[in-house]
Design an enzyme around this catalytic site. Structure first.
Site, PDB file in Angstrom:
ATOM      1  N   GLY A 268      50.652  48.776  41.396  1.00 13.70           N
ATOM      2  CA  GLY A 268      49.426  48.022  41.178  1.00 13.70           C
ATOM      3  C   GLY A 268      48.279  48.625  41.961  1.00 13.70           C
ATOM      4  CB  VAL A 269      44.672  48.619  41.779  1.00 13.51           C
ATOM      5  CG1 VAL A 269      44.666  49.845  40.906  1.00 13.51           C
ATOM      6  CG2 VAL A 269      44.456  47.385  40.965  1.00 13.51           C
ATOM      7  N   GLY A 270      45.101  48.191  44.838  1.00 16.48           N
ATOM      8  CA  GLY A 270      44.834  47.425  46.046  1.00 16.48           C
ATOM      9  C   GLY A 270      45.358  48.166  47.257  1.00 16.48           C
ATOM     10  CG  ASN A 271      43.135  47.865  50.592  1.00 14.91           C
ATOM     11  OD1 ASN A 271      42.690  49.002  50.629  1.00 14.91           O
ATOM     12  ND2 ASN A 271      42.388  46.816  50.327  1.00 14.91           N
ATOM     13  CD  GLU A 293      49.309  48.214  34.710  1.00 13.18           C
ATOM     14  OE1 GLU A 293      48.590  47.325  34.248  1.00 13.18           O
ATOM     15  OE2 GLU A 293      49.964  48.077  35.744  1.00 13.18           O
ATOM     16  CB  ILE A 363      48.070  34.443  44.590  1.00 14.51           C
ATOM     17  CG1 ILE A 363      47.042  35.159  43.714  1.00 14.51           C
ATOM     18  CG2 ILE A 363      47.481  33.277  45.365  1.00 14.51           C
ATOM     19  CD1 ILE A 363      45.711  35.422  44.359  1.00 14.51           C
ATOM     20  CG  ASN A 383      41.581  40.305  40.448  1.00 16.72           C
ATOM     21  OD1 ASN A 383      40.380  40.100  40.642  1.00 16.72           O
ATOM     22  ND2 ASN A 383      42.378  40.782  41.376  1.00 16.72           N
ATOM     23  N   GLY A 387      48.779  44.249  34.122  1.00 17.91           N
ATOM     24  CA  GLY A 387      50.040  44.790  33.605  1.00 17.91           C
ATOM     25  C   GLY A 387      51.243  44.344  34.396  1.00 17.91           C
ATOM     26  CE  LYS A 407      40.322  33.293  50.933  1.00 16.78           C
ATOM     27  NZ  LYS A 407      39.365  34.400  50.807  1.00 16.78           N
TER      28      LYS A 407
HETATM   29  O1  0RQ Z   1      40.409  37.268  48.725  1.00 20.99           O
HETATM   30  O2  0RQ Z   1      38.862  38.996  49.488  1.00 20.99           O
HETATM   31  O3  0RQ Z   1      38.086  36.651  49.035  1.00 20.99           O
HETATM   32  O4  0RQ Z   1      39.550  37.132  51.009  1.00 20.99           O
HETATM   33  O5  0RQ Z   1      43.031  37.215  47.231  1.00 20.99           O
HETATM   34  O6  0RQ Z   1      43.958  39.594  48.346  1.00 20.99           O
HETATM   35  O7  0RQ Z   1      45.344  40.361  50.230  1.00 20.99           O
HETATM   36  O8  0RQ Z   1      43.284  41.714  49.557  1.00 20.99           O
HETATM   37  O9  0RQ Z   1      45.397  41.629  48.160  1.00 20.99           O
HETATM   38  O10 0RQ Z   1      43.849  43.118  46.770  1.00 20.99           O
HETATM   39  O11 0RQ Z   1      46.396  43.249  46.678  1.00 20.99           O
HETATM   40  O12 0RQ Z   1      45.160  41.324  45.685  1.00 20.99           O
HETATM   41  C1  0RQ Z   1      47.328  39.171  43.583  1.00 20.99           C
HETATM   42  C2  0RQ Z   1      44.856  39.301  43.711  1.00 20.99           C
HETATM   43  C3  0RQ Z   1      46.262  40.500  45.393  1.00 20.99           C
HETATM   44  C4  0RQ Z   1      46.195  41.348  43.049  1.00 20.99           C
HETATM   45  C5  0RQ Z   1      46.167  40.055  43.922  1.00 20.99           C
HETATM   46  C6  0RQ Z   1      43.033  36.278  48.293  1.00 20.99           C
HETATM   47  C7  0RQ Z   1      42.669  37.077  49.507  1.00 20.99           C
HETATM   48  C8  0RQ Z   1      41.603  37.986  48.937  1.00 20.99           C
HETATM   49  C9  0RQ Z   1      42.879  39.609  47.473  1.00 20.99           C
HETATM   50  P1  0RQ Z   1      39.121  37.533  49.634  1.00 20.99           P
HETATM   51  P2  0RQ Z   1      44.443  40.863  49.175  1.00 20.99           P
HETATM   52  P3  0RQ Z   1      45.172  42.444  46.819  1.00 20.99           P
HETATM   53  C10 0RQ Z   1      48.144  46.655  38.072  1.00 20.99           C
HETATM   54  C11 0RQ Z   1      48.805  45.322  38.310  1.00 20.99           C
HETATM   55  C12 0RQ Z   1      47.437  40.738  39.449  1.00 20.99           C
HETATM   56  C13 0RQ Z   1      47.206  41.952  38.592  1.00 20.99           C
HETATM   57  C14 0RQ Z   1      48.196  43.037  38.831  1.00 20.99           C
HETATM   58  C15 0RQ Z   1      46.147  41.054  41.547  1.00 20.99           C
HETATM   59  C16 0RQ Z   1      42.144  38.275  47.560  1.00 20.99           C
HETATM   60  O13 0RQ Z   1      47.378  42.046  43.329  1.00 20.99           O
HETATM   61  O14 0RQ Z   1      45.086  40.841  41.000  1.00 20.99           O
HETATM   62  O15 0RQ Z   1      49.179  42.899  39.533  1.00 20.99           O
HETATM   63  N1  0RQ Z   1      47.320  41.017  40.888  1.00 20.99           N
HETATM   64  N2  0RQ Z   1      47.950  44.166  38.217  1.00 20.99           N
HETATM   65  O16 0RQ Z   1      42.186  36.250  50.527  1.00 20.99           O
HETATM   66  C17 0RQ Z   1      44.400  32.097  48.454  1.00 20.99           C
HETATM   67  C18 0RQ Z   1      46.556  32.950  48.634  1.00 20.99           C
HETATM   68  C19 0RQ Z   1      46.020  34.262  48.581  1.00 20.99           C
HETATM   69  C20 0RQ Z   1      44.638  34.376  48.456  1.00 20.99           C
HETATM   70  C21 0RQ Z   1      45.529  36.371  48.508  1.00 20.99           C
HETATM   71  N3  0RQ Z   1      47.871  32.753  48.735  1.00 20.99           N
HETATM   72  N4  0RQ Z   1      45.723  31.910  48.562  1.00 20.99           N
HETATM   73  N5  0RQ Z   1      43.821  33.303  48.390  1.00 20.99           N
HETATM   74  N6  0RQ Z   1      44.368  35.698  48.410  1.00 20.99           N
HETATM   75  N7  0RQ Z   1      46.542  35.505  48.612  1.00 20.99           N
HETATM   76  C22 0RQ Z   1      46.663  46.726  37.816  1.00 20.99           C
HETATM   77  C23 0RQ Z   1      46.263  46.218  36.479  1.00 20.99           C
HETATM   78  O17 0RQ Z   1      46.943  45.481  35.876  1.00 20.99           O
HETATM   79  C24 0RQ Z   1      45.036  46.621  35.860  1.00 20.99           C
END
Ligand code: 0RQ
Length: 503
Positions: A268-271, A293, A363, A383, A387, A407
């Site tokens: 996936g994407v992200g840190n 992807e 999440i 988001n 995929g 948070k």
């Molecule tokens: O929000 O920036 O406002 O504080 O969610 O969280 O920890 O930076 O992690 O960037 O990896 O995102 C699931 C969103 C995780 C992502 C998700 C809040 C947190 C922050 C981002 P702020 P992090 P990430 C390939 C696969 C679905 C799509 C996918 C995602 C923000 O992985 O979109 O997998 N996945 N695609 O504070 C409340 C919680 C939380 C929360 C995180 N439990 N409650 N807020 N956050 N956990 C790509 C494609 O398909 C295209």
């Protein structure tokens, strides 16, 4: 510039972005290119947003339905959302302005598996595609189109749209020609045939996109970069998560359940996924492959260092530095990267055949391994599923990676019951937090709860989870998947009321 358009008729169709945008009418369903900030049109959406604003200030209604590959950029989703120009958006977005409107109930959003989009549009589930707006890197003499940095659903958009607007972006490397593999063998049921791909680097299609020239109504020159958001420095939690996952993969190799070079990786994407890729660089693995992807910085590094042999994708999500590296060494990457349509990059048949290892963010997860990837407190979209479901349901292994807290510690990512389900307990095999890894394979629900609490929950929430689980085992309606329904979502409700899940 003109140099990128080798077909005379297409050169005659060159107009300004404003003139092209004027061809899009209110109420249209418009399908645009773009996947995770790569290969989206740079100029027509902005011109369209201006046109919509002008119409609105004259008291006229003007909204479109917008379909893409996946997320785009401020010049596309952002501009159209700010102009209040969207009635419907699908299938994936990450834009703050669009998200705000979706969560305010002002913009309809349909969040579906990325592998489903093309076929559902072919099935007619979303009506007609009025206009396609597709970025390419060049147009060849015979009128065929060289895709730019994403393929996404462009084949389907070009095949089905009534009219087509092409953006030729000469910022994109021209030498990307040869990197793509566009498969034209898909058919609709009951006429489908097996997809002839058995290795992640097999080529089964052609390097360009076809388009019926009579549908092209405008060609627009652009010169602009893809959205390239820098990655944050890899933090300690991400490093710990990566280390737990890599230890686990090594363990699986030692047990003979995975080959020494693993199986094709999806990331996936992200840190956190980026941290895993960085961890893999130093892990001693060799000969890795990817069927994924999105290619992000970490994957380019793995290709460069020779840890990863090749990667299949449909788009990129690169930092500005990685983008420069990609453009500079395009000939190297063209030998090692294959870009496909997203119906192929995410195809359940292929993900199952290849045995992909899915690695995605989440999440929250619950005691039994249900995963919420999309909704904060059950109702606010972040988001979309993207995929992640394509790979989670169909891969060899599905792993979900997240810090145990969100948070600033007010939220536990491990909860009694998820407030929204994207991936069910039947699909999720591994959950990893900085605390450790829960291997849910072969475990019945009560045993799953034990390892999720012990291995993944943050100590701040472990006692409360144990307390819930013990009382659910004692007082729950059933003992198979014990729950206390009047309490199972109380942590979320407490957060909404008090700003913390803590009692
Ligand atoms: O929000 O920036 O406002 O504080 O969610 O969280 O920890 O930076 O992690 O960037 O990896 O995102 C699931 C969103 C995780 C992502 C998700 C809040 C947190 C922050 C981002 P702020 P992090 P990430 C390939 C696969 C679905 C799509 C996918 C995602 C923000 O992985 O979109 O997998 N996945 N695609 O504070 C409340 C919680 C939380 C929360 C995180 N439990 N409650 N807020 N956050 N956990 C790509 C494609 O398909 C295209």
């Amino acid at each position: 510039s003109e140099a990128r358009i080798h077909n005379a008729r297409m050169r005659d169709l060159v107009v300004s972005a404003e003139a092209a945008a004027a061809l899009i009418q209110p109420g249209e369903t418009v399908a645009m290119s773009g996947f995770t900030g790569s290969g989206y049109p740079k100029a027509v959406p902005v011109a369209l947003a201006q046109r919509i604003e002008t119409a609105h200030s004259a008291g006229q209604e003007f909204k479109i339905n917008l379909l893409t590959g996946a997320s785009t950029a401020p010049e596309l989703d952002g501009a159209l959302a700010k102009a209040e120009g969207l009635a419907l958006r699908m299938p994936f977005q990450t834009d703050p302005d669009a998200r705000k409107r979706i969560n305010a109930g002002e913009l309809d959003y349909i969040d579906i598996h990325l592998s489903h989009v093309a076929q559902h549009v072919w099935f007619g589930f979303y009506g007609d595609i009025d206009t396609a707006v597709v970025e390419v890197s060049s147009i060849l003499e015979d009128g065929s189109l060289v895709p730019s940095t994403s393929v996404g659903n462009n084949k389907t958009w070009l095949d089905l749209a009534k009219k087509v607007i092409i953006e030729v972006n000469d910022w994109q490397p021209e030498d990307v020609l040869g990197m793509h593999d566009v498969y034209y063998g898909t058919a609709l049921p009951p006429h489908r045939k097996p997809i002839p791909l058995v290795n992640a680097n097999d080529r089964i299609g052609q390097t360009t996109l076809k388009v019926d020239p009579s549908k092209i109504v405008a060609v627009v020159h652009t010169h602009g970069p893809d959205r390239n958001s820098p990655f944050k420095a890899i933090d300690n939690d991400s490093k710990l998560i990566a280390a737990h996952l890599i230890d686990f993969l090594k363990h699986e190799v030692s047990k003979g359940r995975l080959p020494a070079n693993l199986l094709p990786l999806q990331s996936g994407v992200g840190n956190i996924p980026n941290a895993v890729l960085a961890g893999l660089a130093e892990s001693g693995f060799r000969g890795l492959t990817a069927f994924t992807e999105v290619i992000q910085d970490g994957m380019l590094d793995l290709l460069k260092s020779g840890v990863l042999d090749y990667a299949s994708c449909t788009g990129f999500a690169l930092s500005p530095e990685a983008n420069e590296e990609f453009k500079h060494n395009i000939k190297f990457y063209r030998e090692r990267i294959i870009m496909r349509t997203q119906e192929i990059s995410n195809h359940p048949e292929l993900v199952r055949r290849l045995g992909c290892i899915g690695m995605n963010g989440m999440i929250e997860a619950d005691l039994y391994g249900n995963v919420n990837s999309t909704h904060v407190m059950g109702s606010r979209i972040m988001n979309g599923i993207g995929g992640s479901g394509d790979f989670t349901r169909n891969g060899f292994l599905s792993t979900f990676l997240s810090p145990s807290l969100a948070k600033g510690g007010d939220i536990s990512a491990i909860v009694p019951m998820v407030s929204h389900v994207d991936h069910t307990e039947h699909d999720v095999s591994i959950i990893v937090t900085e605390q450790g890894l829960a291997d849910l394979r072969g475990l019945a629900p009560r045993k799953r709860a034990r390892v999720v609490i012990d291995n993944c929950a943050h100590p701040d929430f472990r006692d409360a989870l144990n307390d819930y689980f013990e009382r659910a085992m004692r007082d729950g309606y059933g003992r198979h998947t014990p729950h206390l329904l009047d309490e199972s979502l109380s942590w979320h409700q407490r957060y909404i009321k008090t700003g913390s899940m803590k009692p």
